[in-house]
Design an enzyme around this catalytic site. Structure first.
Site, PDB file in Angstrom:
ATOM      1  N   ASP A  48       0.866  -1.177   0.000  1.00 42.91           N
ATOM      2  CA  ASP A  48       0.000   0.000   0.000  1.00 42.91           C
ATOM      3  C   ASP A  48       0.907   1.233   0.000  1.00 42.91           C
ATOM      4  O   ASP A  48       2.051   1.170   0.465  1.00 42.91           O
ATOM      5  CB  ASP A  48      -0.905   0.017   1.242  1.00 42.91           C
ATOM      6  N   ASP A  53       4.177   1.550  -4.492  1.00 44.76           N
ATOM      7  CA  ASP A  53       3.178   1.900  -5.500  1.00 44.76           C
ATOM      8  C   ASP A  53       3.049   0.746  -6.497  1.00 44.76           C
ATOM      9  O   ASP A  53       4.056   0.342  -7.102  1.00 44.76           O
ATOM     10  CB  ASP A  53       3.680   3.178  -6.216  1.00 44.76           C
ATOM     11  N   ILE A  54       1.842   0.246  -6.699  1.00 41.12           N
ATOM     12  CA  ILE A  54       1.672  -0.882  -7.633  1.00 41.12           C
ATOM     13  C   ILE A  54       1.982  -0.484  -9.077  1.00 41.12           C
ATOM     14  O   ILE A  54       2.122  -1.335  -9.944  1.00 41.12           O
ATOM     15  CB  ILE A  54       0.247  -1.490  -7.572  1.00 41.12           C
ATOM     16  N   TYR A  72     -14.571   4.779 -12.261  1.00 34.77           N
ATOM     17  CA  TYR A  72     -14.336   3.619 -11.405  1.00 34.77           C
ATOM     18  C   TYR A  72     -15.126   2.394 -11.900  1.00 34.77           C
ATOM     19  O   TYR A  72     -14.595   1.292 -12.014  1.00 34.77           O
ATOM     20  CB  TYR A  72     -14.733   3.996  -9.978  1.00 34.77           C
ATOM     21  N   LYS A  78     -13.613  -1.047 -13.350  1.00 34.00           N
ATOM     22  CA  LYS A  78     -13.874  -2.358 -12.744  1.00 34.00           C
ATOM     23  C   LYS A  78     -14.404  -3.341 -13.797  1.00 34.00           C
ATOM     24  O   LYS A  78     -13.993  -4.498 -13.855  1.00 34.00           O
ATOM     25  CB  LYS A  78     -14.884  -2.230 -11.595  1.00 34.00           C
TER      26      LYS A  78
HETATM   27  N1  SER Z   1     -18.284   1.580  -2.394  1.00 36.48           N
HETATM   28  C1  SER Z   1     -17.824   1.850  -3.727  1.00 36.48           C
HETATM   29  C2  SER Z   1     -17.987   3.270  -4.073  1.00 36.48           C
HETATM   30  O1  SER Z   1     -18.885   3.887  -3.542  1.00 36.48           O
HETATM   31  C3  SER Z   1     -18.579   1.030  -4.722  1.00 36.48           C
HETATM   32  O2  SER Z   1     -17.910  -0.155  -4.925  1.00 36.48           O
HETATM   33  O3  SER Z   1     -17.271   3.767  -4.877  1.00 36.48           O
END
Ligand code: SER
Length: 336
Positions: free
Chosen positions: A35, A53-54, A153, A157
């Site tokens: 992390d 850092d990944i 995001y 994903k």
């Molecule tokens: N809890 C996350 C978010 O609100 C959703 O996977 O971004």
């Protein structure tokens, strides 16, 4: 000789905290955690931790030369609200970070002639329902429905799920000999609620924020309308889902991405549960129209029948147990 280990990225985050505790209790394989941040003190002794850092390729090279991973739990990510403020950074971490680790897993699977298991937490954010009418109509969304995410995001994903499937099923498909592949398995989580940590940068955060504020005796202005509904899950069940999916025999797995869920609540109902235990809590609604639109596009509930059928998924905590036996007692103790 390379040292055997289980790798956990994003280890200082919410899931990491609970997962490290569980894995160190269960298993014999040592943990290596990564992390950018140090680990909280209470779990520091349970793992070898690298503050790193990944995205650092040299780091990944060093990992490959020093360790042999049986499994990788790749938790590192920028969540859905934070990702909207810095979409390129989110893409870097969420996609390029995952790609780097999948390549590492592919290389190690080939080298040791045995699959590296790659466990990936995905999210309800991969869903994007166009309007509230459709959200009501498709109340329990199945894995393949409405995969039209509206956030960086969510898009990250969804794409990483596809990348994982690619590395497990089709990687080097034109080569004369097929390599040993990565064993990628993903779980789409609803909003997660921990008694011990508060999330940051997510859009389902109004649930845990409301509860933690009530326990601290602080007023809370909820950033979505009272009728906004999504599913939630208590953190111990999230960890259980990751471990159960990892433990499932390969023959039982009929798909590489599974929904899991526990209980679906409107923000009003969430508040009702909070008030039951903290009757003096001051919760108001001050909708942030933009964040609320994101939550409106997420499924009201998820169909997790495939996980139930294939690997016996069942949450331990329904809403009542989650609040009365896990959340409220632990949170109360925490802020006493
Ligand atoms: N809890 C996350 C978010 O609100 C959703 O996977 O971004």
């Amino acid at each position: 000789m390379r040292k055997k280990a289980i790798l956990i990225t994003g280890a200082a985050g919410e899931i990491g905290h609970a997962l490290i505790e569980a894995l160190s209790k269960n298993g014999k394989t040592p943990l290596l955690t990564l992390d950018l941040e140090p680990l909280p003190e209470d779990i520091r002794d349970l793992t070898t931790h690298w503050e790193a850092d990944i995205l650092d390729q040299k780091l990944l090279d060093r990992l490959v030369s020093e360790y042999e991973f049986d499994a990788i739990y790749h938790l590192a990510a920028l969540l859905s609200t934070r990702g909207e403020f810095s979409p390129s950074a989110a893409h870097q971490v969420n996609v390029n970070g995952t790609m780097g680790l999948l390549r590492l897993a592919a290389e190690q699977s080939e080298w040791r002639q045995k699959s590296v298991q790659f466990i990936f937490p995905s999210s309800i954010a991969v869903y994007g329902l166009p309007d509230l009418e459709t959200k009501t109509q498709y109340a329990r969304t199945r894995e393949w429905e409405w995969n039209y995410p509206r956030t960086m995001y969510g898009a990250n994903k969804l794409y990483c799920e596809l990348l994982g499937i690619y590395f497990s099923e089709y990687y080097r498909q034109l080569a004369a000999e097929q390599p040993v592949m990565v064993d990628f398995r993903a779980i789409r989580f609803p909003g997660l609620i921990s008694a011990f940590t508060v999330p940051s940068g997510g859009t389902s955060d109004y649930g845990p924020e409301m509860l933690h504020a009530a326990a601290k005796g602080e007023p809370y202005a909820c950033f979505v309308r009272p009728d906004v509904r999504i599913p939630f899950m208590a953190m111990p069940d999230a960890v259980k889902a990751l471990l159960d999916l990892a433990a499932a025999p390969a023959e039982a797995i009929s798909q590489r991405v599974y929904n899991v869920t526990s209980f679906s609540l409107s923000a009003e109902e969430f508040k009702g549960w909070v008030l039951k235990s903290f009757p003096d809590a001051e919760v108001t609604h001050e909708p942030d129209l933009k964040r609320q639109t994101i939550v409106d596009s997420w499924a009201a509930d998820m169909d997790d029948s495939a996980a139930r059928r294939d690997w016996g998924w069942e949450p331990d905590y329904d809403v009542q147990r989650a609040f009365e036996e896990y959340l409220v007692p632990n949170i109360t103790k925490r802020y006493q």
